[in-house]
Scaffold this active site. Sequence first.
Site, mmCIF file in Angstrom:
data_model
loop_
_atom_site.group_PDB
_atom_site.id
_atom_site.type_symbol
_atom_site.label_atom_id
_atom_site.label_comp_id
_atom_site.label_asym_id
_atom_site.label_seq_id
_atom_site.Cartn_x
_atom_site.Cartn_y
_atom_site.Cartn_z
ATOM 1 N N HIS A 156 39.566 12.073 56.615
ATOM 2 C CA HIS A 156 39.311 13.372 55.987
ATOM 3 C C HIS A 156 40.037 14.520 56.682
ATOM 4 O O HIS A 156 39.585 15.663 56.633
ATOM 5 C CB HIS A 156 37.802 13.648 55.930
ATOM 6 C CG HIS A 156 37.082 12.759 54.958
ATOM 7 N ND1 HIS A 156 36.912 13.077 53.635
ATOM 8 C CD2 HIS A 156 36.524 11.536 55.115
ATOM 9 C CE1 HIS A 156 36.254 12.109 53.024
ATOM 10 N NE2 HIS A 156 36.013 11.165 53.911
ATOM 11 N N HIS A 202 30.507 -0.726 60.728
ATOM 12 C CA HIS A 202 31.592 0.237 60.832
ATOM 13 C C HIS A 202 32.053 0.324 62.289
ATOM 14 O O HIS A 202 31.473 -0.289 63.181
ATOM 15 C CB HIS A 202 31.156 1.618 60.340
ATOM 16 C CG HIS A 202 31.059 1.724 58.847
ATOM 17 N ND1 HIS A 202 30.025 1.184 58.145
ATOM 18 C CD2 HIS A 202 31.876 2.315 57.934
ATOM 19 C CE1 HIS A 202 30.193 1.431 56.840
ATOM 20 N NE2 HIS A 202 31.314 2.111 56.696
ATOM 21 N N ASP A 223 34.974 1.348 47.853
ATOM 22 C CA ASP A 223 35.350 0.227 46.984
ATOM 23 C C ASP A 223 34.292 -0.861 47.085
ATOM 24 O O ASP A 223 33.912 -1.245 48.200
ATOM 25 C CB ASP A 223 36.687 -0.357 47.430
ATOM 26 C CG ASP A 223 37.863 0.568 47.192
ATOM 27 O OD1 ASP A 223 38.394 0.556 46.076
ATOM 28 O OD2 ASP A 223 38.240 1.290 48.126
#
Length: 420
Positions: free
Chosen positions: A17, A106, A364
């Site tokens: 980002h 993650h 996704d």
Amino acid sequence: MSTFGEVFRVTTYGESHCRSVGCIVDGCPPGMELTEDDIQPQMNRRRPGQSSITTPRNEKDRVAIQSGTEFGITLGTPIGLVVLNEDQRPKDYGNKTMDLYPRPSHADWTYLEKYGVKASSGGGRSSARETIGRVAAGAIAEKYLKLAYGVEITAFVTSVGSVHMFPPTPEYPTPSQNPAFMELIQNIDRETVDKFLPVRCPDEQASQKMADYIAAFKERNDSIGGTVTCVIKNVPSGLGEPCFDKLEAKLGHAMLSIPATKGFEIGSGFGGCEVPGSIHNDPFIRAPETPGTQETGAGRAGTPRPKLTTKTNNSGGIQGGISNGAPIYFRVAFKPPATISQAQTTATYDGESEGVLEAKGRHDPCVVPRAVPIVEAMAALVVMDALLQQMGRHEARRHLPPLKQTVPPADSGVSRDTKQ
């Protein structure tokens, strides 16, 4: 680190980002026509928002060349490529709960352990947004490989979850034993693959099953993994740097550096362990005459000699870590995306308490359809780097006096009987 390659070197930059992502490409040969139009098609194949079974993040991923070309010609100097992040939403990650808890599977925790600080949104450098620079650089490598040697690189989806294009059977424990698969890799191209959107599996029945399978996981706010197969055709023989930089080792390095990868196999792969050597061995045969080809193998550059190929290709186009001229093919496994819109238990960063975390970001449900151009790009970077290394070796040797013939001719009387 963030640099890949020895001669053709690519350094990527950017987080999920931040304002932009991109790369610096160093070592591109001068004098090649290159504009954004050569790079953008692969960017379009990788970008988010392509279909209902991909992330809805709306990024156009328009690439801009910042340096290294003039009047559409490469200068041989570093090529700078930039892509703006136009639909960044760091606020999706800016809440107290996500600041306290690492997301399951993650890289939040490991990045904090390594650097002592981490990007607060979108996974930072561990995000798939980082692969934009790889795809852009790979498109440059692909253009040179195609123009100079006719190399073609095509990847496609071969499984999603338990749905396989070529399911293993007792008769064909590995696709390399399956005539249908071997015929496919001889003829497949990107145009054909992209007719089977959104999954990019070049089989109508399997593609529809995979699309339905992914849609079902998305409906349940869940995710699923899969595999991508890649074939590289017209690769010159002699590429690869034994012992530690064998061509398959570099390909494995490249593929396992892609986010979400969990496995790599080349040629017959793991299924080849179930095949006896008498069947698995690839017999050598004389290759068909191909007018106009250049000698690029182990012989001195420019010296004509009979070309060999193999009757079968269980080796996947590489033997002893060196390309043998046959098509190179391999498969890459991708895990289910870790970001799912389900409540999951986790612990706080200090480990003092447990809690429940529910991700809000876009994601996704399966990464393999968009991973196809990323796999192709990394394959191009490996072959390009290996090719430039081999070209340097040939050029250095070209200035030496010619060697006497090192391989005895068939009628020399030298015994070739290797039986004991």
